[in-house]
Design a protein around this motif. Sequence first.
Motif, PDB file in Angstrom:
ATOM      1  N   THR A  75      -0.605  33.518 -53.875  1.00  0.00           N
ATOM      2  CA  THR A  75      -0.036  32.172 -53.878  1.00  0.00           C
ATOM      3  C   THR A  75       0.371  31.754 -55.280  1.00  0.00           C
ATOM      4  OG1 THR A  75      -2.154  31.066 -54.263  1.00  0.00           O
ATOM      5  CG2 THR A  75      -1.572  31.560 -51.963  1.00  0.00           C
ATOM      6  N   GLY A  76       1.121  30.667 -55.352  1.00  0.00           N
ATOM      7  CA  GLY A  76       1.508  30.136 -56.651  1.00  0.00           C
ATOM      8  C   GLY A  76       0.310  29.706 -57.468  1.00  0.00           C
ATOM      9  N   PHE A  77      -0.712  29.171 -56.813  1.00  0.00           N
ATOM     10  CA  PHE A  77      -1.927  28.755 -57.523  1.00  0.00           C
ATOM     11  C   PHE A  77      -2.606  29.963 -58.168  1.00  0.00           C
ATOM     12  CE2 PHE A  77      -6.575  28.085 -57.490  1.00  0.00           C
ATOM     13  CZ  PHE A  77      -6.646  27.012 -58.370  1.00  0.00           C
ATOM     14  N   GLU A  78      -2.689  31.072 -57.425  1.00  0.00           N
ATOM     15  CA  GLU A  78      -3.305  32.279 -57.980  1.00  0.00           C
ATOM     16  C   GLU A  78      -2.479  32.828 -59.146  1.00  0.00           C
ATOM     17  OE1 GLU A  78      -5.375  34.611 -54.326  1.00  0.00           O
ATOM     18  OE2 GLU A  78      -3.370  33.813 -53.943  1.00  0.00           O
ATOM     19  N   ASN A  79      -1.166  32.780 -59.021  1.00  0.00           N
ATOM     20  CA  ASN A  79      -0.309  33.214 -60.125  1.00  0.00           C
ATOM     21  C   ASN A  79      -0.512  32.329 -61.351  1.00  0.00           C
ATOM     22  OD1 ASN A  79       2.105  35.376 -59.531  1.00  0.00           O
ATOM     23  ND2 ASN A  79       1.365  34.434 -57.627  1.00  0.00           N
ATOM     24  N   LEU A  80      -0.611  31.016 -61.128  1.00  0.00           N
ATOM     25  CA  LEU A  80      -0.823  30.101 -62.252  1.00  0.00           C
ATOM     26  C   LEU A  80      -2.168  30.362 -62.922  1.00  0.00           C
ATOM     27  CD1 LEU A  80       0.110  27.653 -63.906  1.00  0.00           C
ATOM     28  CD2 LEU A  80      -0.987  26.186 -62.203  1.00  0.00           C
TER      29      LEU A  80
ATOM     30  N   ASN B 190      -0.291  24.947 -72.567  1.00  0.00           N
ATOM     31  CA  ASN B 190       0.583  25.222 -71.432  1.00  0.00           C
ATOM     32  C   ASN B 190       1.896  25.867 -71.868  1.00  0.00           C
ATOM     33  OD1 ASN B 190      -0.242  24.049 -68.539  1.00  0.00           O
ATOM     34  ND2 ASN B 190      -1.227  22.833 -70.131  1.00  0.00           N
TER      35      ASN B 190
ATOM     36  N   ILE C 291       6.780  35.678 -60.446  1.00  0.00           N
ATOM     37  CA  ILE C 291       5.675  34.778 -60.799  1.00  0.00           C
ATOM     38  C   ILE C 291       6.158  33.338 -60.851  1.00  0.00           C
ATOM     39  CG2 ILE C 291       4.068  34.150 -62.657  1.00  0.00           C
ATOM     40  CD1 ILE C 291       3.934  37.164 -63.328  1.00  0.00           C
ATOM     41  N   ILE C 292       7.288  33.121 -61.518  1.00  0.00           N
ATOM     42  CA  ILE C 292       7.839  31.760 -61.623  1.00  0.00           C
ATOM     43  C   ILE C 292       8.181  31.223 -60.239  1.00  0.00           C
ATOM     44  CG2 ILE C 292       9.776  30.408 -62.509  1.00  0.00           C
ATOM     45  CD1 ILE C 292       9.821  32.298 -64.934  1.00  0.00           C
TER      46      ILE C 292
ATOM     47  N   GLN D 288       6.832  32.079 -57.321  1.00  0.00           N
ATOM     48  CA  GLN D 288       5.617  31.798 -56.563  1.00  0.00           C
ATOM     49  C   GLN D 288       4.984  30.476 -56.999  1.00  0.00           C
ATOM     50  OE1 GLN D 288       6.178  33.943 -53.996  1.00  0.00           O
ATOM     51  NE2 GLN D 288       3.956  34.157 -53.872  1.00  0.00           N
ATOM     52  N   ILE D 289       4.961  30.234 -58.296  1.00  0.00           N
ATOM     53  CA  ILE D 289       4.373  28.990 -58.796  1.00  0.00           C
ATOM     54  C   ILE D 289       5.203  27.784 -58.371  1.00  0.00           C
ATOM     55  CG2 ILE D 289       3.826  27.665 -60.895  1.00  0.00           C
ATOM     56  CD1 ILE D 289       3.151  30.345 -62.235  1.00  0.00           C
TER      57      ILE D 289
ATOM     58  N   PHE E  24       3.035  27.306 -53.834  1.00  0.00           N
ATOM     59  CA  PHE E  24       1.783  26.943 -54.495  1.00  0.00           C
ATOM     60  C   PHE E  24       0.606  26.913 -53.521  1.00  0.00           C
ATOM     61  CE2 PHE E  24      -1.061  24.535 -57.284  1.00  0.00           C
ATOM     62  CZ  PHE E  24      -0.774  25.149 -58.488  1.00  0.00           C
TER      63      PHE E  24
END
Length: 561
Positions: free
Chosen positions: A266-271, A458, A478-479, A481-482, A486
Amino acid sequence: MSGWLSWFFSVENLKSIFTYNNDAPLIFTQFFFWAFFAVVLLFYSILHKKRGLRNAYLFLVSLFFYYKTSGLFISILLFSTMSDYIIGMLIHSSKKQLVKKIFLATSVIINLFVLCYFKYAYFFTDAYNAFFQTDYHVFNHFAQFTNNTIGSHFDVDSILLPVGISFYTFQTISYSVDIYREQIKPVKSILDFGFYVSFFPQLVAGPIVRAADFIPQLYLPYQLTKYNFGLSLFWILKGLIKKVVIGDYIAVNFIDRIFDAPTMYTGFENLMALYGYSLQVYADFSGYTDIAIGIALLMGFSLPTNFNSPYKAKNVGEFWKRWHISLSGWLRDYLYIPLGGNRGGSWGTWISALFIGLFIVLLSGKMLVLYIFIWVLICLVFLAIWIKRFREWLTTNINLLITMLLGGLWHGASWQFVIWGGLNGLGLMVYKLWKKISPYEKYNNFLAIAFKVFITLNFITFTRIWFRAESMGTTWQIIHQIGNNFSFALIPAILVSYSNVFIVMAIGYAIHWLPTKTKNWYQETFINLPLVVKILLTTLTFFGIYQAMSSGMQAFIYFQF
């Protein structure tokens, strides 16, 4: 005992000790390294009072360390050592300034040629093939020479990067420049110079040691106070904990999985992987240099601090004064200031800009990019001629951008590193404009500082997408997915699934953000403990660290540079 001795003196085990194994290079986290270091200290305790023998001895053991790390690439190290030792003598003995400059240029050209041959051969070959529709392949002349000379069987169709070449070539360049600037005199023997170039604690991943700072130490008597002994143990333990307990754990159990297949998470995991990588690369790299500083201190030598809590930085400019300080300082003093600094452009500025532009054109492999580059260059020239404020802004900032772009290319020849360096350069330029108009710049209360640190962290973390991702495709995944996947509803389950990883990450950042007074307190407390207690704590910590070690030995990230 007889069984242990028979194992030690068996032919195969003796061979493994004294020969290079490509699958198991010597690194600080191996038990073998600490056995090697114990033997080094044993003989060092006999020789340390005789400076000439001491330096020669450490040169030889450093060569052995590098051989165990890089094999026959040791010949490249010896070549750099020999050439710059001779050139340094020639610079010093020359009476005419022009002759000195010629010898200095020779040193720089030789070092950069060696670096570029091993680091950028594939890049230039691929670029030439793309432009001229040819099909040339990389040929390793060094491997062919070695095969013909000693009868080895190295692959001549591939070029491997010698470990640490980016670090020791910068050190030898600083030696020639410092002699030219008359900041130091040439060393008294090639053994002393070889020791400076190859000193094993910092040889393969820094910190970059300047000749003017280190060479005077070659001629000082050995001294290790009780305080420095405790401090050296503290540095070593701190570095191992950073590397093994924090950096390797979160990399193996979380970060590497995400970067290997971003779209599966997920985007959260990528972040969170990005925040984790910011912590990992700090723990890994600063952990290495902490160990190097501690080991060197045990032998009576002082290496420069390479990190100063960089994620406490309140802006991008401050971050680069706290991160990889030896490289940042080297680029500032040997590149940025000679180019003109913030005073304006020079001939070196425009030559460097042209070089970077052509490098980017070759990187693209497309004539269209060359036309765009020429068009942008023409536009910048006309704007600089007709708009005075733009000209002033350009000339006072161009060196900054060039320095950061070259810093990016120092890490490797890829779009990833060009973009990473360019973003950091633009970040520095934007901050210079922002601080003139920012209503928050003057505030230094807790909330204001926390906000500035948060924004800086950040931004740095965002730029690291390009630093860590293997390709542009992975970067955009990655971008994407975030930004588009998310999955807020899955966050609680993710936090539970990776609870141990996130706890380690939280502890790592919390320790990093501890006040300096607190860090100094527990450092001084350890140093002032009774000797027996220090040794006991060191032994227990070593045991605990290696019990917590992730599966397999994880190489230090900066070995690849």
